[in-house]
Structure formats: C-alpha cells, structure tokens
Design a protein around this motif. Structure first.
Motif, PDB file in Angstrom:
ATOM      1  N   TRP A  60       0.848  -1.191   0.000  1.00  0.00           N
ATOM      2  CA  TRP A  60       0.000   0.000   0.000  1.00  0.00           C
ATOM      3  C   TRP A  60       0.883   1.241   0.000  1.00  0.00           C
ATOM      4  O   TRP A  60       2.018   1.198   0.484  1.00  0.00           O
ATOM      5  CB  TRP A  60      -0.921   0.012   1.230  1.00  0.00           C
ATOM      6  CG  TRP A  60      -1.821  -1.175   1.302  1.00  0.00           C
ATOM      7  CD1 TRP A  60      -1.662  -2.270   2.105  1.00  0.00           C
ATOM      8  CD2 TRP A  60      -3.005  -1.414   0.534  1.00  0.00           C
ATOM      9  NE1 TRP A  60      -2.678  -3.165   1.887  1.00  0.00           N
ATOM     10  CE2 TRP A  60      -3.517  -2.670   0.935  1.00  0.00           C
ATOM     11  CE3 TRP A  60      -3.691  -0.691  -0.450  1.00  0.00           C
ATOM     12  CZ2 TRP A  60      -4.674  -3.219   0.381  1.00  0.00           C
ATOM     13  CZ3 TRP A  60      -4.837  -1.238  -0.995  1.00  0.00           C
ATOM     14  CH2 TRP A  60      -5.327  -2.480  -0.593  1.00  0.00           C
ATOM     15  N   ALA A  76      -0.699  -1.968  -5.343  1.00  0.00           N
ATOM     16  CA  ALA A  76      -2.066  -1.487  -5.183  1.00  0.00           C
ATOM     17  C   ALA A  76      -2.131   0.032  -5.144  1.00  0.00           C
ATOM     18  O   ALA A  76      -1.239   0.680  -4.585  1.00  0.00           O
ATOM     19  CB  ALA A  76      -2.660  -2.047  -3.883  1.00  0.00           C
ATOM     20  N   LEU A  80      -5.271   3.112  -4.356  1.00  0.00           N
ATOM     21  CA  LEU A  80      -6.649   3.339  -3.914  1.00  0.00           C
ATOM     22  C   LEU A  80      -7.193   4.584  -4.593  1.00  0.00           C
ATOM     23  O   LEU A  80      -6.495   5.605  -4.674  1.00  0.00           O
ATOM     24  CB  LEU A  80      -6.681   3.539  -2.395  1.00  0.00           C
ATOM     25  CG  LEU A  80      -6.307   2.319  -1.552  1.00  0.00           C
ATOM     26  CD1 LEU A  80      -6.081   2.730  -0.111  1.00  0.00           C
ATOM     27  CD2 LEU A  80      -7.404   1.261  -1.637  1.00  0.00           C
ATOM     28  N   HIS A  87      -1.722   5.895  -9.320  1.00  0.00           N
ATOM     29  CA  HIS A  87      -2.877   6.719  -8.935  1.00  0.00           C
ATOM     30  C   HIS A  87      -2.779   8.033  -9.718  1.00  0.00           C
ATOM     31  O   HIS A  87      -1.805   8.774  -9.570  1.00  0.00           O
ATOM     32  CB  HIS A  87      -2.799   6.948  -7.418  1.00  0.00           C
ATOM     33  CG  HIS A  87      -3.595   8.107  -6.914  1.00  0.00           C
ATOM     34  ND1 HIS A  87      -3.007   9.213  -6.319  1.00  0.00           N
ATOM     35  CD2 HIS A  87      -4.917   8.352  -6.899  1.00  0.00           C
ATOM     36  CE1 HIS A  87      -3.936  10.071  -5.949  1.00  0.00           C
ATOM     37  NE2 HIS A  87      -5.105   9.579  -6.294  1.00  0.00           N
ATOM     38  N   ALA A 135      -9.774  -0.482  -4.658  1.00  0.00           N
ATOM     39  CA  ALA A 135      -8.367  -0.774  -4.965  1.00  0.00           C
ATOM     40  C   ALA A 135      -8.199  -1.311  -6.375  1.00  0.00           C
ATOM     41  O   ALA A 135      -9.053  -2.042  -6.875  1.00  0.00           O
ATOM     42  CB  ALA A 135      -7.823  -1.801  -3.975  1.00  0.00           C
ATOM     43  N   LEU A 150      -5.313  -3.489  -8.341  1.00  0.00           N
ATOM     44  CA  LEU A 150      -4.182  -4.343  -7.982  1.00  0.00           C
ATOM     45  C   LEU A 150      -3.561  -4.948  -9.228  1.00  0.00           C
ATOM     46  O   LEU A 150      -4.279  -5.273 -10.175  1.00  0.00           O
ATOM     47  CB  LEU A 150      -4.672  -5.504  -7.094  1.00  0.00           C
ATOM     48  CG  LEU A 150      -5.594  -5.139  -5.941  1.00  0.00           C
ATOM     49  CD1 LEU A 150      -6.374  -6.359  -5.495  1.00  0.00           C
ATOM     50  CD2 LEU A 150      -4.788  -4.581  -4.800  1.00  0.00           C
TER      51      LEU A 150
END
Ligand SMILES: [Zn+2]
Length: 250
Positions: A75, A112, A114, A135, A242, A244
């Motif tokens: 994370w 991952a 978010l 992201h 999430a 992944l």
C-alpha cells in the motif's frame, strides 16, 4: 452491478504472460447465486476516510481471500505527486512509501493503488516481466506522473489500462485548471457555463505521448456508476476501491 473489473487482460494475447490485474468495487462478495444486500456493499479499503475502523482494517484481509492474492499488497501513502515506488525486494517496510505509483519485476508481489474518482492506471510490459499500478488525479497528471511511470520501464513496449474514474460527464473544474491541460480536453455547458475536464482522455494522451500504443480504457465513470464504485466528488466522505496488479510465476 459489477463485482470487479479485470478487462485489463484483454490487452494481452495468448499465451498468457502471467500478469494479473483486478479493480475492486463496493461489493465484497461475489454475486453468483445470492441476493445482494446492503451488508455486501461495504468494501472500503482505505483507513483514512473515517469509516468504521474495525471494518476498514478487516477489509484488506478480506481482499486477500476474496481474490486469492499471492501476498498482501504494497500500500502507498498517496499524495497526488509523481513519485513511483520501486519494489525490488519482497520486504515489508514499517511505514507506507510516500508515492502515487509502484512498480516491480518480482513475482507474486501485489501492487495497489486506492481511488475514488482519480484514475487507477495499470501498466505492464508486453512480455509480462514488469508491472506498475499508478494513482492518477489531475494534480498527478499535471505534474507528469504518467511520464514518470513509463520511464520506470526503460523503453520496453507497454500495455496500459485506465480504470474507473470520474468521467467528463461529471468532472466539473474551475477555469484555473486551463493552464494545466490542452484546451480541447475541456467542455463547457453553454447554458450554465460550467466547465468539465476529460481526465481519462488526458491520461490516454499522456500515455500515447510517452510511447504507449496498447491502451484500454474502462469507460466507467465513478459518479455514473455510484452503485458499484466510490466517488469522492459525489459523496464527500467516502471509501476507496483498490486496483491491484501482480505477476504470476509462469
Ligand atoms: Zn459520469
């Protein structure tokens, strides 16, 4: 209703290069043969958004079981910057790396990100030897995160998947963003004079400019698909889903 998005795999031909990618939704139970209840729709994976802490902390373990992940994901402490964390040894650090993307060549190392309106982006070399999860919000785009992510692959041919995020139908922005993006990425409502930015198109354009030719976009808007995805814009205080990616050993 959508259980998970995995159309990333359509970017690869056969034989399978061993890259797996999944994007979760609000649903933490598969739909097969069961009636959905509100209790099934609480798959928030972020600990920082004020949800019931017991529930939020238990969901990462649920995530491992639900998708049969080979390891706990790495994370990130996402800050809307352009730093890409390189995972070179399968070691868990005590604190979260401050980064908005991660990349690895390791097998069974799950990466991952978010999101809840920002775009999740998955990258992989066509031979499956390296993967990345990124992201991508407007700030990240404006600061060049896509170029930073692509540069981690040293010129290898890449496939890219742009997951669910806020679409041009709903991403209302202020005129101050005009200095960050090309004029044709904006559309204005002629009656209300409200301005909208096409974030997926902006990301696709940056990927093309960086030399990525194999690009797939989910086409899903988090606000239009609010039943399945979290939307920060629509809901204010809300959860995160999430995206992944990892390499299987083939
Ligand atoms: Zn929309």
């Amino acid at each position: 209703m959508i259980d998970e998005c995995s159309d990333f795999h359509g970017l690869f031909g056969l034989p399978d290069q061993g890259v797996r990618a999944i994007c979760t939704t609000r649903w933490h139970r598969p739909a097969s043969g069961r009636i959905r209840s509100k209790n099934d729709q609480d798959f928030n994976l972020a600990a920082h958004v004020g949800d019931d802490p017991r529930r939020v902390l238990s969901n990462p373990a649920l995530l491992l079981r639900r998708f049969n992940l080979p390891a706990e994901p790495v994370w990130l402490d996402q800050v809307h910057g352009r730093n890409i964390h390189k995972v070179v040894v399968p070691k868990k650090s005590a604190s979260l790396p401050v980064a908005d993307g991660a990349t690895t060549r390791l097998h069974h190392q799950v990466l991952a990100v978010l999101t809840a309106d920002c775009l999740p982006l998955v990258l992989a070399t066509l031979d499956g030897a390296q993967v990345a999860a990124v992201h991508v919000g407007w700030r990240g785009l404006a600061s060049g995160i896509i170029r930073a992510a692509v540069d981690c692959f040293n010129g290898a041919p890449l496939a890219a998947w742009i997951g669910p995020g806020i679409g041009p139908c709903h991403f209302e922005v202020g005129p101050e963003l005009k200095e960050n993006f090309a004029a044709d990425l904006f559309s204005a409502n002629p009656v209300s004079n409200r301005l909208f930015l096409d974030l997926p198109q902006a990301a696709e354009r940056d990927l093309t400019t960086a030399g990525v030719s194999k690009i797939k976009t989910s086409g899903l808007c988090t606000v239009c698909s609010i039943e399945d995805f979290y939307s920060y814009r629509q809901e204010g205080k809300t959860g995160r889903f999430a995206t992944l990616v990892w390499r299987e050993a083939v």
